[in-house]
Design an enzyme around this catalytic site. Structure first.
Site, PDB file in Angstrom:
ATOM      1  N   SER A 277     -18.864  -8.714 -38.357  1.00 48.35           N
ATOM      2  CA  SER A 277     -19.865  -9.519 -39.081  1.00 48.35           C
ATOM      3  C   SER A 277     -21.280  -9.005 -38.817  1.00 48.35           C
ATOM      4  CB  SER A 277     -19.737 -11.003 -38.729  1.00 48.35           C
ATOM      5  OG  SER A 277     -20.115 -11.234 -37.406  1.00 48.35           O
TER       6      SER A 277
ATOM      7  N   ARG B 170     -11.587   8.898 -20.287  1.00 42.54           N
ATOM      8  CA  ARG B 170     -12.696   8.347 -21.076  1.00 42.54           C
ATOM      9  C   ARG B 170     -13.724   9.442 -21.380  1.00 42.54           C
ATOM     10  NH1 ARG B 170     -16.234   3.926 -18.470  1.00 42.54           N
ATOM     11  NH2 ARG B 170     -17.376   5.723 -17.699  1.00 42.54           N
TER      12      ARG B 170
ATOM     13  N   MET C 115     -15.669  -2.715 -27.985  1.00 34.16           N
ATOM     14  CA  MET C 115     -15.070  -3.221 -26.748  1.00 34.16           C
ATOM     15  C   MET C 115     -14.830  -2.146 -25.690  1.00 34.16           C
ATOM     16  SD  MET C 115     -15.126  -6.320 -27.442  1.00 34.16           S
ATOM     17  CE  MET C 115     -14.106  -7.198 -26.282  1.00 34.16           C
TER      18      MET C 115
ATOM     19  N   ILE D  35     -16.562   0.700 -22.800  1.00 32.35           N
ATOM     20  CA  ILE D  35     -17.766   1.059 -22.050  1.00 32.35           C
ATOM     21  C   ILE D  35     -18.178   2.474 -22.450  1.00 32.35           C
ATOM     22  CG2 ILE D  35     -18.573   1.588 -19.709  1.00 32.35           C
ATOM     23  CD1 ILE D  35     -16.886  -0.806 -18.792  1.00 32.35           C
TER      24      ILE D  35
ATOM     25  N   HIS E 157     -25.382  -8.904 -27.322  1.00 31.71           N
ATOM     26  CA  HIS E 157     -24.541  -9.688 -26.417  1.00 31.71           C
ATOM     27  C   HIS E 157     -24.732 -11.175 -26.719  1.00 31.71           C
ATOM     28  CE1 HIS E 157     -22.231 -10.521 -22.832  1.00 31.71           C
ATOM     29  NE2 HIS E 157     -23.117 -11.456 -22.541  1.00 31.71           N
TER      30      HIS E 157
ATOM     31  N   LEU F   3     -22.912  -2.116 -17.224  1.00 30.57           N
ATOM     32  CA  LEU F   3     -22.482  -3.016 -18.307  1.00 30.57           C
ATOM     33  C   LEU F   3     -23.485  -4.153 -18.548  1.00 30.57           C
ATOM     34  CD1 LEU F   3     -20.078  -3.737 -20.245  1.00 30.57           C
ATOM     35  CD2 LEU F   3     -19.335  -5.307 -18.438  1.00 30.57           C
TER      36      LEU F   3
ATOM     37  N   GLU G  35     -27.329 -14.017 -34.285  1.00 27.46           N
ATOM     38  CA  GLU G  35     -27.106 -12.570 -34.142  1.00 27.46           C
ATOM     39  C   GLU G  35     -27.417 -11.845 -35.449  1.00 27.46           C
ATOM     40  OE1 GLU G  35     -23.645 -12.066 -30.775  1.00 27.46           O
ATOM     41  OE2 GLU G  35     -23.021 -12.044 -32.846  1.00 27.46           O
TER      42      GLU G  35
HETATM   43  C1  GRF Z   1     -20.669 -10.515 -31.273  1.00 27.65           C
HETATM   44  O1  GRF Z   1     -20.645 -11.836 -30.805  1.00 27.65           O
HETATM   45  C2  GRF Z   1     -21.465  -9.641 -30.349  1.00 27.65           C
HETATM   46  O2  GRF Z   1     -22.487 -10.335 -29.693  1.00 27.65           O
HETATM   47  C3  GRF Z   1     -20.436  -9.190 -29.339  1.00 27.65           C
HETATM   48  O3  GRF Z   1     -19.268  -9.028 -30.085  1.00 27.65           O
HETATM   49  C4  GRF Z   1     -19.279  -9.884 -31.222  1.00 27.65           C
HETATM   50  C5  GRF Z   1     -18.980  -9.035 -32.422  1.00 27.65           C
HETATM   51  O4  GRF Z   1     -18.778  -9.809 -33.587  1.00 27.65           O
HETATM   52  N1  GRF Z   1     -20.873  -7.994 -28.653  1.00 27.65           N
HETATM   53  P1  GRF Z   1     -18.623  -9.092 -34.990  1.00 27.65           P
HETATM   54  O5  GRF Z   1     -17.467  -8.107 -34.865  1.00 27.65           O
HETATM   55  O6  GRF Z   1     -19.911  -8.398 -35.311  1.00 27.65           O
HETATM   56  O7  GRF Z   1     -18.320 -10.198 -35.949  1.00 27.65           O
END
Ligand code: GRF
Length: 201
Positions: free
Chosen positions: A13, A65, A90, A92, A109, A144, A174
Protein backbone atom coordinates in the site's frame (compact mmCIF):
# COMPACT_ATOMS: atom_id res chain seq x y z
CA UNK A 1 15.40 12.81 -13.12
CA UNK A 2 16.52 10.47 -10.31
CA UNK A 3 15.68 6.76 -10.29
CA UNK A 4 14.17 5.08 -7.24
CA UNK A 5 13.82 1.39 -6.49
CA UNK A 6 11.02 0.50 -4.06
CA UNK A 7 11.56 -2.70 -2.04
CA UNK A 8 8.47 -4.57 -0.80
CA UNK A 9 7.68 -7.98 0.63
CA UNK A 10 3.91 -7.82 0.89
CA UNK A 11 0.77 -5.82 0.28
CA UNK A 12 2.42 -2.71 -1.12
CA UNK A 13 0.00 0.00 0.00
CA UNK A 14 2.93 2.36 0.57
CA UNK A 15 4.22 1.52 -2.90
CA UNK A 16 0.78 2.47 -4.22
CA UNK A 17 0.90 5.81 -2.39
CA UNK A 18 4.34 6.49 -3.87
CA UNK A 19 3.17 5.57 -7.39
CA UNK A 20 0.22 7.95 -6.99
CA UNK A 21 2.48 10.77 -5.77
CA UNK A 22 4.87 10.26 -8.71
CA UNK A 23 1.93 10.26 -11.15
CA UNK A 24 0.57 13.48 -9.66
CA UNK A 25 3.99 15.09 -10.10
CA UNK A 26 4.38 15.42 -6.33
CA UNK A 27 7.60 13.36 -6.34
CA UNK A 28 9.89 14.50 -9.17
CA UNK A 29 11.54 11.11 -9.72
CA UNK A 30 10.95 7.84 -11.48
CA UNK A 31 10.10 4.56 -9.76
CA UNK A 32 12.36 2.58 -12.07
CA UNK A 33 12.17 -0.76 -10.31
CA UNK A 34 10.17 -2.64 -7.68
CA UNK A 35 12.19 -5.30 -5.87
CA UNK A 36 10.71 -8.11 -3.82
CA UNK A 37 12.11 -11.09 -1.93
CA UNK A 38 8.68 -12.66 -2.22
CA UNK A 39 7.59 -13.80 -5.68
CA UNK A 40 3.88 -13.68 -4.82
CA UNK A 41 3.86 -10.29 -3.07
CA UNK A 42 0.78 -8.27 -4.05
CA UNK A 43 3.14 -5.29 -4.39
CA UNK A 44 4.42 -6.92 -7.59
CA UNK A 45 0.89 -6.92 -9.05
CA UNK A 46 0.64 -3.21 -8.26
CA UNK A 47 4.00 -2.57 -9.95
CA UNK A 48 2.98 -4.50 -13.08
CA UNK A 49 -0.31 -2.59 -13.27
CA UNK A 50 1.64 0.65 -13.10
CA UNK A 51 4.05 -0.54 -15.82
CA UNK A 52 7.06 -0.57 -13.49
CA UNK A 53 9.77 -3.21 -14.07
CA UNK A 54 10.02 -5.76 -11.27
CA UNK A 55 12.78 -7.84 -9.79
CA UNK A 56 11.63 -10.77 -7.67
CA UNK A 57 14.54 -12.53 -6.03
CA UNK A 58 14.24 -15.71 -4.03
CA UNK A 59 16.68 -15.40 -1.10
CA UNK A 60 16.95 -19.20 -0.81
CA UNK A 61 18.75 -19.31 -4.15
CA UNK A 62 21.73 -17.58 -2.55
CA UNK A 63 24.14 -19.16 -0.08
CA UNK A 64 24.60 -16.07 2.09
CA UNK A 65 22.93 -12.72 2.66
CA UNK A 66 26.09 -11.10 1.27
CA UNK A 67 25.66 -12.97 -2.04
CA UNK A 68 21.99 -12.02 -2.17
CA UNK A 69 22.76 -8.34 -1.44
CA UNK A 70 25.63 -8.34 -3.96
CA UNK A 71 23.29 -9.61 -6.67
CA UNK A 72 20.71 -6.94 -5.87
CA UNK A 73 23.35 -4.19 -5.79
CA UNK A 74 24.56 -5.28 -9.24
CA UNK A 75 21.01 -5.08 -10.58
CA UNK A 76 20.45 -1.66 -9.02
CA UNK A 77 23.67 -0.32 -10.52
CA UNK A 78 22.73 -1.74 -13.91
CA UNK A 79 19.44 0.16 -13.79
CA UNK A 80 21.18 3.33 -12.54
CA UNK A 81 19.16 3.40 -9.32
CA UNK A 82 19.91 6.46 -7.18
CA UNK A 83 17.68 5.81 -4.16
CA UNK A 84 16.34 2.74 -2.37
CA UNK A 85 12.94 3.10 -0.72
CA UNK A 86 12.06 0.28 1.68
CA UNK A 87 8.30 -0.13 1.96
CA UNK A 88 7.43 -3.19 4.00
CA UNK A 89 10.60 -5.05 2.98
CA UNK A 90 11.10 -7.84 5.47
CA UNK A 91 14.85 -8.34 5.10
CA UNK A 92 17.78 -6.67 6.75
CA UNK A 93 19.99 -4.68 4.42
CA UNK A 94 23.61 -5.81 4.91
CA UNK A 95 26.54 -3.48 5.67
CA UNK A 96 27.95 -3.60 2.15
CA UNK A 97 24.58 -2.59 0.66
CA UNK A 98 24.26 0.22 3.24
CA UNK A 99 27.70 1.60 2.40
CA UNK A 100 27.09 1.39 -1.38
CA UNK A 101 23.97 3.54 -0.93
CA UNK A 102 25.04 5.64 2.06
CA UNK A 103 22.25 8.02 3.09
CA UNK A 104 20.33 6.95 0.01
CA UNK A 105 18.24 4.18 1.60
CA UNK A 106 15.12 5.06 3.58
CA UNK A 107 12.58 3.03 5.49
CA UNK A 108 9.14 3.55 7.00
CA UNK A 109 8.32 2.13 10.42
CA UNK A 110 4.83 1.97 11.98
CA UNK A 111 5.79 3.37 15.41
CA UNK A 112 7.60 6.34 16.90
CA UNK A 113 11.24 5.19 16.91
CA UNK A 114 13.26 4.49 18.95
CA UNK A 115 10.24 2.86 20.60
CA UNK A 116 8.85 -0.41 19.29
CA UNK A 117 11.49 -1.44 16.77
CA UNK A 118 11.09 -4.68 14.85
CA UNK A 119 8.32 -6.29 12.87
CA UNK A 120 5.45 -5.83 15.36
CA UNK A 121 5.61 -2.07 15.92
CA UNK A 122 1.82 -1.58 15.98
CA UNK A 123 0.99 -4.60 18.12
CA UNK A 124 3.82 -3.91 20.58
CA UNK A 125 2.79 -0.25 21.05
CA UNK A 126 -0.82 -1.29 21.68
CA UNK A 127 0.21 -4.03 24.14
CA UNK A 128 2.46 -1.58 26.00
CA UNK A 129 -0.47 0.75 26.53
CA UNK A 130 0.96 3.91 24.97
CA UNK A 131 -1.54 6.72 24.36
CA UNK A 132 0.36 8.10 21.37
CA UNK A 133 2.13 6.10 18.69
CA UNK A 134 2.81 6.94 15.06
CA UNK A 135 5.03 6.62 12.03
CA UNK A 136 8.74 7.18 11.46
CA UNK A 137 10.60 7.62 8.17
CA UNK A 138 14.33 7.23 8.65
CA UNK A 139 17.59 6.64 6.84
CA UNK A 140 18.80 3.06 6.93
CA UNK A 141 22.13 2.28 8.52
CA UNK A 142 23.74 -0.97 9.59
CA UNK A 143 21.52 -1.29 12.68
CA UNK A 144 17.83 -2.29 12.55
CA UNK A 145 15.33 0.61 12.69
CA UNK A 146 18.05 2.90 14.03
CA UNK A 147 19.17 5.37 11.34
CA UNK A 148 18.68 9.16 11.50
CA UNK A 149 15.04 10.22 11.55
CA UNK A 150 13.66 12.20 8.59
CA UNK A 151 9.97 12.67 9.48
CA UNK A 152 7.63 11.47 12.21
CA UNK A 153 3.90 11.76 12.68
CA UNK A 154 1.78 10.94 15.71
CA UNK A 155 -1.38 8.86 15.99
CA UNK A 156 -3.49 8.87 19.18
CA UNK A 157 -4.43 5.44 20.51
CA UNK A 158 -8.12 5.12 21.37
CA UNK A 159 -9.34 3.17 24.38
CA UNK A 160 -11.22 0.69 22.18
CA UNK A 161 -8.55 0.32 19.49
CA UNK A 162 -7.75 -3.14 18.17
CA UNK A 163 -4.58 -3.86 16.26
CA UNK A 164 -6.61 -3.55 13.03
CA UNK A 165 -8.28 -0.23 13.82
CA UNK A 166 -4.98 1.31 14.96
CA UNK A 167 -3.17 -0.12 11.92
CA UNK A 168 -5.72 1.52 9.61
CA UNK A 169 -5.01 4.99 11.03
CA UNK A 170 -1.26 4.37 11.03
CA UNK A 171 -1.33 3.30 7.38
CA UNK A 172 -3.36 6.36 6.43
CA UNK A 173 -0.66 8.54 7.96
CA UNK A 174 2.10 6.48 6.30
CA UNK A 175 0.55 7.10 2.90
CA UNK A 176 0.89 10.87 3.43
CA UNK A 177 4.22 10.93 5.24
CA UNK A 178 6.25 8.61 2.99
CA UNK A 179 5.62 10.44 -0.29
CA UNK A 180 6.55 13.70 1.47
CA UNK A 181 9.80 12.22 2.82
CA UNK A 182 10.69 10.73 -0.57
CA UNK A 183 10.01 14.08 -2.23
CA UNK A 184 12.45 15.78 0.18
CA UNK A 185 14.99 13.01 -0.48
CA UNK A 186 14.93 13.13 -4.26
CA UNK A 187 14.92 16.93 -4.26
CA UNK A 188 18.13 16.77 -2.23
CA UNK A 189 16.60 18.72 0.63
CA UNK A 190 17.96 16.45 3.38
CA UNK A 191 21.37 16.53 4.99
CA UNK A 192 22.54 14.22 7.73
CA UNK A 193 24.61 15.62 10.61
CA UNK A 194 25.29 12.81 13.06
CA UNK A 195 21.87 11.65 14.24
CA UNK A 196 20.15 14.79 12.98
CA UNK A 197 18.56 15.23 9.60
CA UNK A 198 18.35 18.86 8.50
CA UNK A 199 15.48 19.67 6.14
CA UNK A 200 15.62 22.61 3.73
CA UNK A 201 12.05 23.37 2.73
C1 GRF B 1 3.98 -0.60 6.81
O1 GRF B 1 3.22 -0.54 7.99
C2 GRF B 1 5.38 -0.11 7.06
O2 GRF B 1 5.45 0.84 8.08
C3 GRF B 1 6.10 -1.37 7.50
O3 GRF B 1 5.53 -2.38 6.73
C4 GRF B 1 4.20 -2.04 6.36
C5 GRF B 1 4.09 -2.21 4.87
O4 GRF B 1 2.76 -2.08 4.42
N1 GRF B 1 7.53 -1.22 7.34
P1 GRF B 1 2.46 -2.05 2.86
O5 GRF B 1 3.05 -3.33 2.27
O6 GRF B 1 3.10 -0.82 2.28
O7 GRF B 1 0.97 -2.02 2.76
Amino acid sequence: MKNCAVFCSGFGSNLQALIAAVNRGRIPARIALVVSDCVDAYALVRAKKAGIPILAVDRSEFKTREDYDAYIIRRLKKQAIDYVILAGYMRIIGPRFVSCYKNKIVNIHPALLPSFKGVHGIKDALAYGVKITGVTVHFVDAELDAGPIILQGAVAVKADDTEDSLARRIHRLEHRLYPEAVRLLVQNKLSVKGRNVLIRR
